[in-house]
Scaffold this motif. Structure first.
Motif, PDB file in Angstrom:
ATOM      1  N   MET A 198      12.178 -10.731  -6.901  1.00  0.00           N
ATOM      2  CA  MET A 198      11.459 -10.163  -5.722  1.00  0.00           C
ATOM      3  C   MET A 198      11.275  -8.348  -6.127  1.00  0.00           C
ATOM      4  O   MET A 198      10.442  -7.790  -5.746  1.00  0.00           O
ATOM      5  CB  MET A 198      12.447 -10.262  -4.485  1.00  0.00           C
ATOM      6  N   GLY A 199      12.436  -7.864  -6.489  1.00  0.00           N
ATOM      7  CA  GLY A 199      12.395  -6.404  -6.856  1.00  0.00           C
ATOM      8  C   GLY A 199      11.043  -6.046  -7.732  1.00  0.00           C
ATOM      9  O   GLY A 199      10.364  -5.081  -7.871  1.00  0.00           O
ATOM     10  N   ILE A 200      11.342  -6.812  -8.838  1.00  0.00           N
ATOM     11  CA  ILE A 200      10.243  -6.447  -9.773  1.00  0.00           C
ATOM     12  C   ILE A 200       8.874  -6.962  -9.307  1.00  0.00           C
ATOM     13  O   ILE A 200       7.902  -6.112  -9.600  1.00  0.00           O
ATOM     14  CB  ILE A 200      10.449  -7.461 -11.146  1.00  0.00           C
ATOM     15  N   SER A 201       8.721  -7.965  -8.745  1.00  0.00           N
ATOM     16  CA  SER A 201       7.324  -8.305  -8.530  1.00  0.00           C
ATOM     17  C   SER A 201       6.799  -7.432  -7.287  1.00  0.00           C
ATOM     18  O   SER A 201       5.587  -7.026  -7.170  1.00  0.00           O
ATOM     19  CB  SER A 201       7.157  -9.808  -8.079  1.00  0.00           C
ATOM     20  N   GLY A 202       7.865  -7.046  -6.249  1.00  0.00           N
ATOM     21  CA  GLY A 202       7.512  -6.031  -5.130  1.00  0.00           C
ATOM     22  C   GLY A 202       6.956  -4.817  -5.761  1.00  0.00           C
ATOM     23  O   GLY A 202       6.059  -4.216  -5.306  1.00  0.00           O
ATOM     24  N   THR A 203       7.811  -4.284  -6.969  1.00  0.00           N
ATOM     25  CA  THR A 203       7.427  -2.935  -7.423  1.00  0.00           C
ATOM     26  C   THR A 203       6.048  -3.249  -8.174  1.00  0.00           C
ATOM     27  O   THR A 203       5.090  -2.168  -7.939  1.00  0.00           O
ATOM     28  CB  THR A 203       8.661  -2.604  -8.615  1.00  0.00           C
ATOM     29  N   PHE A 204       5.819  -4.154  -8.964  1.00  0.00           N
ATOM     30  CA  PHE A 204       4.418  -4.442  -9.525  1.00  0.00           C
ATOM     31  C   PHE A 204       3.364  -4.333  -8.827  1.00  0.00           C
ATOM     32  O   PHE A 204       2.203  -3.836  -8.729  1.00  0.00           O
ATOM     33  CB  PHE A 204       4.434  -5.676 -10.551  1.00  0.00           C
ATOM     34  N   ASN A 205       3.654  -5.173  -7.499  1.00  0.00           N
ATOM     35  CA  ASN A 205       2.493  -5.263  -6.511  1.00  0.00           C
ATOM     36  C   ASN A 205       1.985  -4.048  -5.765  1.00  0.00           C
ATOM     37  O   ASN A 205       1.157  -3.558  -5.504  1.00  0.00           O
ATOM     38  CB  ASN A 205       2.874  -6.128  -5.449  1.00  0.00           C
ATOM     39  N   ALA A 206       3.380  -3.158  -5.532  1.00  0.00           N
ATOM     40  CA  ALA A 206       2.935  -1.659  -5.140  1.00  0.00           C
ATOM     41  C   ALA A 206       2.456  -0.926  -5.727  1.00  0.00           C
ATOM     42  O   ALA A 206       1.568  -0.131  -5.431  1.00  0.00           O
ATOM     43  CB  ALA A 206       4.470  -1.277  -4.669  1.00  0.00           C
ATOM     44  N   ILE A 207       2.702  -0.986  -7.292  1.00  0.00           N
ATOM     45  CA  ILE A 207       2.037  -0.060  -8.086  1.00  0.00           C
ATOM     46  C   ILE A 207       0.685  -0.375  -8.261  1.00  0.00           C
ATOM     47  O   ILE A 207      -0.279   0.113  -8.194  1.00  0.00           O
ATOM     48  CB  ILE A 207       2.639  -0.080  -9.465  1.00  0.00           C
ATOM     49  N   ALA A 208       0.268  -1.850  -8.411  1.00  0.00           N
ATOM     50  CA  ALA A 208      -1.188  -2.090  -8.422  1.00  0.00           C
ATOM     51  C   ALA A 208      -1.921  -1.911  -7.081  1.00  0.00           C
ATOM     52  O   ALA A 208      -3.088  -1.506  -7.333  1.00  0.00           O
ATOM     53  CB  ALA A 208      -1.144  -3.836  -8.615  1.00  0.00           C
ATOM     54  N   GLY A 209      -1.098  -1.986  -6.106  1.00  0.00           N
ATOM     55  CA  GLY A 209      -1.930  -1.766  -4.921  1.00  0.00           C
ATOM     56  C   GLY A 209      -2.398  -0.116  -4.712  1.00  0.00           C
ATOM     57  O   GLY A 209      -3.139   0.258  -4.342  1.00  0.00           O
ATOM     58  N   LEU A 210      -1.389   0.682  -5.266  1.00  0.00           N
ATOM     59  CA  LEU A 210      -1.561   2.009  -5.327  1.00  0.00           C
ATOM     60  C   LEU A 210      -2.425   2.439  -6.141  1.00  0.00           C
ATOM     61  O   LEU A 210      -3.509   3.313  -5.951  1.00  0.00           O
ATOM     62  CB  LEU A 210      -0.313   2.854  -5.815  1.00  0.00           C
ATOM     63  N   ALA A 211      -2.577   1.842  -7.141  1.00  0.00           N
ATOM     64  CA  ALA A 211      -3.728   1.868  -8.363  1.00  0.00           C
ATOM     65  C   ALA A 211      -5.316   1.515  -7.857  1.00  0.00           C
ATOM     66  O   ALA A 211      -6.135   2.187  -7.872  1.00  0.00           O
ATOM     67  CB  ALA A 211      -3.487   1.198  -9.530  1.00  0.00           C
ATOM     68  N   THR A 212      -5.226   0.536  -6.918  1.00  0.00           N
ATOM     69  CA  THR A 212      -6.519   0.170  -6.338  1.00  0.00           C
ATOM     70  C   THR A 212      -7.043   1.056  -5.325  1.00  0.00           C
ATOM     71  O   THR A 212      -8.046   1.232  -5.129  1.00  0.00           O
ATOM     72  CB  THR A 212      -6.101  -1.382  -5.796  1.00  0.00           C
ATOM     73  N   VAL A 213      -5.855   1.742  -4.715  1.00  0.00           N
ATOM     74  CA  VAL A 213      -6.200   2.638  -3.425  1.00  0.00           C
ATOM     75  C   VAL A 213      -6.862   3.930  -4.077  1.00  0.00           C
ATOM     76  O   VAL A 213      -7.817   4.425  -3.794  1.00  0.00           O
ATOM     77  CB  VAL A 213      -5.097   2.703  -2.543  1.00  0.00           C
ATOM     78  N   LEU A 214      -6.374   4.185  -5.098  1.00  0.00           N
ATOM     79  CA  LEU A 214      -6.634   5.468  -5.859  1.00  0.00           C
ATOM     80  C   LEU A 214      -7.789   5.359  -6.593  1.00  0.00           C
ATOM     81  O   LEU A 214      -8.442   6.344  -6.807  1.00  0.00           O
ATOM     82  CB  LEU A 214      -5.496   6.037  -6.590  1.00  0.00           C
ATOM     83  N   ASN A 215      -7.986   4.029  -7.159  1.00  0.00           N
ATOM     84  CA  ASN A 215      -9.275   3.991  -8.102  1.00  0.00           C
ATOM     85  C   ASN A 215      -9.895   2.601  -7.582  1.00  0.00           C
ATOM     86  O   ASN A 215      -9.373   1.685  -7.934  1.00  0.00           O
ATOM     87  CB  ASN A 215      -8.918   3.882  -9.476  1.00  0.00           C
ATOM     88  N   ASP A 216     -11.155   2.647  -7.108  1.00  0.00           N
ATOM     89  CA  ASP A 216     -11.785   1.582  -6.654  1.00  0.00           C
ATOM     90  C   ASP A 216     -12.114   0.805  -7.516  1.00  0.00           C
ATOM     91  O   ASP A 216     -12.716  -0.375  -7.541  1.00  0.00           O
ATOM     92  CB  ASP A 216     -12.957   2.031  -5.428  1.00  0.00           C
ATOM     93  N   ASN A 217     -12.337   1.051  -8.782  1.00  0.00           N
ATOM     94  CA  ASN A 217     -12.790   0.341 -10.078  1.00  0.00           C
ATOM     95  C   ASN A 217     -11.572  -0.362 -10.722  1.00  0.00           C
ATOM     96  O   ASN A 217     -11.988  -0.945 -11.579  1.00  0.00           O
ATOM     97  CB  ASN A 217     -13.330   1.311 -11.102  1.00  0.00           C
ATOM     98  N   PHE A 218     -10.388  -0.314 -10.172  1.00  0.00           N
ATOM     99  CA  PHE A 218      -9.199  -1.141 -10.795  1.00  0.00           C
ATOM    100  C   PHE A 218      -9.291  -2.422 -10.613  1.00  0.00           C
ATOM    101  O   PHE A 218      -9.098  -3.260 -11.479  1.00  0.00           O
ATOM    102  CB  PHE A 218      -7.883  -0.576  -9.947  1.00  0.00           C
ATOM    103  N   GLN A 219      -9.850  -2.939  -9.553  1.00  0.00           N
ATOM    104  CA  GLN A 219     -10.291  -4.215  -9.234  1.00  0.00           C
ATOM    105  C   GLN A 219     -11.625  -4.506  -8.832  1.00  0.00           C
ATOM    106  O   GLN A 219     -12.008  -3.793  -7.901  1.00  0.00           O
ATOM    107  CB  GLN A 219      -9.292  -4.964  -8.124  1.00  0.00           C
ATOM    108  N   GLN A 220     -12.321  -5.121  -9.597  1.00  0.00           N
ATOM    109  CA  GLN A 220     -13.754  -5.364  -9.122  1.00  0.00           C
ATOM    110  C   GLN A 220     -14.006  -6.448  -8.297  1.00  0.00           C
ATOM    111  O   GLN A 220     -13.275  -7.461  -8.120  1.00  0.00           O
ATOM    112  CB  GLN A 220     -14.295  -5.738 -10.614  1.00  0.00           C
ATOM    113  N   ALA A 221     -15.117  -6.232  -7.330  1.00  0.00           N
ATOM    114  CA  ALA A 221     -15.485  -7.169  -6.594  1.00  0.00           C
ATOM    115  C   ALA A 221     -16.169  -8.494  -7.250  1.00  0.00           C
ATOM    116  O   ALA A 221     -16.672  -8.298  -8.411  1.00  0.00           O
ATOM    117  CB  ALA A 221     -16.469  -6.892  -5.402  1.00  0.00           C
TER     118      ALA A 221
END
Length: 153
Positions: free
Chosen positions: A36-59
């Motif tokens: 849970m700690g690792i997955s929560g950290t990874f999800n928070a980082i991936a979410g932050l990357a998506t918020v900061l860069n709209d091209n991180f995840q493509q529609a």
């Protein structure tokens, strides 16, 4: 006759039986907290990357659950922080921490189901780990936490 006790009285005077710690349950909760700690950290980082860069995840085209990229990033980041906080509270031995952990990890599995078209292998891995974490949290009880960690009863 005054010195005789019935089996029922002997059990009540002796207190509750010694709690046996199931090593699988104890190891399972350590595993659950770590995952849970690792997955929560990874999800928070991936979410932050998506918020900061709209091209991180493509529609994705023709996907009925395609969310706004920015909204998807916020959802992923907030859920990651909540999963991480639930992981940190698991060792308190409190029932609410297990319940919150089960609910949050269940929601994490549903969230990753919706994000499967973006990262299929990652989503499948997280869903599998979420199921293992739920099993581990269900097997782990309050009495085991008290015995293992000295958590209050």
């Amino acid at each position: 006759m005054a010195g005789q006790t019935s089996p029922r009285q002997a059990r009540s005077e002796a207190g509750e039986p010694e709690v046996r710690i199931n090593p699988v349950a104890l190891g399972g909760v350590v595993f659950a907290a770590c995952v849970m700690g690792i997955s929560g950290t990874f999800n928070a980082i991936a979410g932050l990357a998506t918020v900061l860069n709209d091209n991180f995840q493509q529609a994705q085209s023709d996907y009925p659950f395609d969310f706004n990229v920015n909204a998807r990033g916020w959802i992923q980041m907030i859920s990651g922080v909540i999963v991480l906080a639930a992981a940190l509270n698991l060792f308190s031995g409190r029932t609410w921490a297990r319940v919150v952990g089960i609910v949050v990890v269940g929601l994490s599995a549903v969230e990753n189901f919706f994000f499967t078209p973006y990262y299929p292998a990652w989503s499948a891995l997280i869903i599998f780990l979420d199921i293992l974490v739920i099993w581990s949290l269900v097997m782990y009880g309050h009495r085991e936490a008290h015995k293992a960690y000295g958590a209050p009863l």
